[in-house]
Motif scaffolding. Structure first.
Motif, short mmCIF file in Angstrom:
data_model
loop_
_atom_site.label_atom_id
_atom_site.label_comp_id
_atom_site.label_asym_id
_atom_site.label_seq_id
_atom_site.Cartn_x
_atom_site.Cartn_y
_atom_site.Cartn_z
N PHE A 17 0.86 -1.18 0.00
CA PHE A 17 0.00 0.00 0.00
C PHE A 17 0.89 1.23 0.00
N PHE A 18 0.30 2.37 -0.28
CA PHE A 18 1.02 3.64 -0.20
C PHE A 18 0.67 4.31 1.13
N ASP A 19 1.71 4.75 1.86
CA ASP A 19 1.46 5.43 3.13
C ASP A 19 1.08 6.89 2.88
N GLU A 20 0.96 7.66 3.96
CA GLU A 20 0.53 9.07 3.87
C GLU A 20 1.49 9.92 3.04
N ASP A 21 2.76 9.51 2.99
CA ASP A 21 3.77 10.26 2.24
C ASP A 21 3.92 9.77 0.80
N GLY A 22 3.08 8.83 0.39
CA GLY A 22 3.14 8.30 -0.97
C GLY A 22 4.21 7.24 -1.16
N GLN A 23 4.78 6.77 -0.05
CA GLN A 23 5.83 5.74 -0.09
C GLN A 23 5.18 4.36 -0.16
N LEU A 24 5.63 3.51 -1.09
CA LEU A 24 5.10 2.15 -1.17
C LEU A 24 5.61 1.35 0.02
N ARG A 25 4.69 0.75 0.77
CA ARG A 25 5.02 0.00 1.98
C ARG A 25 4.45 -1.41 1.89
N SER A 26 4.90 -2.26 2.80
CA SER A 26 4.44 -3.64 2.84
C SER A 26 4.35 -4.10 4.29
N LEU A 27 3.31 -4.86 4.60
CA LEU A 27 3.10 -5.43 5.93
C LEU A 27 2.65 -6.88 5.78
N LEU A 28 2.86 -7.66 6.83
CA LEU A 28 2.29 -9.00 6.86
C LEU A 28 0.77 -8.89 6.80
N ALA A 29 0.15 -9.70 5.97
CA ALA A 29 -1.31 -9.67 5.86
C ALA A 29 -1.97 -10.00 7.20
N SER A 30 -1.33 -10.86 7.99
CA SER A 30 -1.90 -11.25 9.28
C SER A 30 -1.90 -10.10 10.28
N TRP A 31 -1.18 -9.03 10.00
CA TRP A 31 -1.17 -7.85 10.87
C TRP A 31 -2.25 -6.86 10.49
N THR A 32 -3.12 -7.24 9.55
CA THR A 32 -4.13 -6.32 9.03
C THR A 32 -5.51 -6.97 9.07
N SER A 33 -6.51 -6.18 8.69
CA SER A 33 -7.89 -6.67 8.64
C SER A 33 -8.26 -7.14 7.24
N VAL A 34 -7.28 -7.41 6.38
CA VAL A 34 -7.58 -7.78 5.00
C VAL A 34 -8.35 -9.10 4.92
N ASP A 35 -8.15 -10.00 5.89
CA ASP A 35 -8.90 -11.26 5.93
C ASP A 35 -10.02 -11.18 6.97
N GLU A 36 -11.00 -12.03 6.79
CA GLU A 36 -12.03 -12.17 7.80
C GLU A 36 -11.39 -12.81 9.04
#
Length: 118
Positions: A53-72
């Motif tokens: 994803f792009f952060d607030e500064d427009g920088q492309l970032r990456s996180l573990l999917a398990s650290w997000t709400s992307v899954d149910e």
């Protein structure tokens, strides 16, 4: 469709393919916890399931999917309803690991295990 590992995740699709997919950082100790971002892509990266994803500064970032709400949430998370941080099987594995480390340390020191056994 491009071959694995570059295929698009089925979990990141919506019926309206043009709609942006938002997710929230849910990891308890991450500084971005609670922040929402628009998903750019999701794919295995560095051997792990990651969202980009792009952060607030427009920088492309990456996180573990398990650290997000992307899954149910999984069945345990739904049943625990936020009341439990740890699963019973994970606690049992942790206990076994602690016992193993304790035994190894005591063998190195030549000390008998004085912990009561069940």
């Amino acid at each position: 469709m491009r071959p694995w590992p570059y295929q698009r995740s089925a979990n990141a699709c919506h019926a309206n393919a043009g709609a942006p997919i938002e997710f929230e950082v849910t990891h308890a100790f991450h500084p971005w916890r609670g922040k929402r971002f628009v998903l750019t892509t999701r794919k295995p990266n560095w051997g792990e399931d990651r969202v980009t994803f792009f952060d607030e500064d427009g920088q492309l970032r990456s996180l573990l999917a398990s650290w997000t709400s992307v899954d149910e949430p999984d069945a345990f998370a739904r049943a625990a309803a936020g009341l439990s941080w740890l699963r019973v099987d994970d606690l049992a594995r942790l206990r076994a690991l602690v016992d193993e480390v304790r035994s190894a340390l005591q063998r190195r020191k030549g000390v008998k295990n004085n912990t009561p056994q069940k």
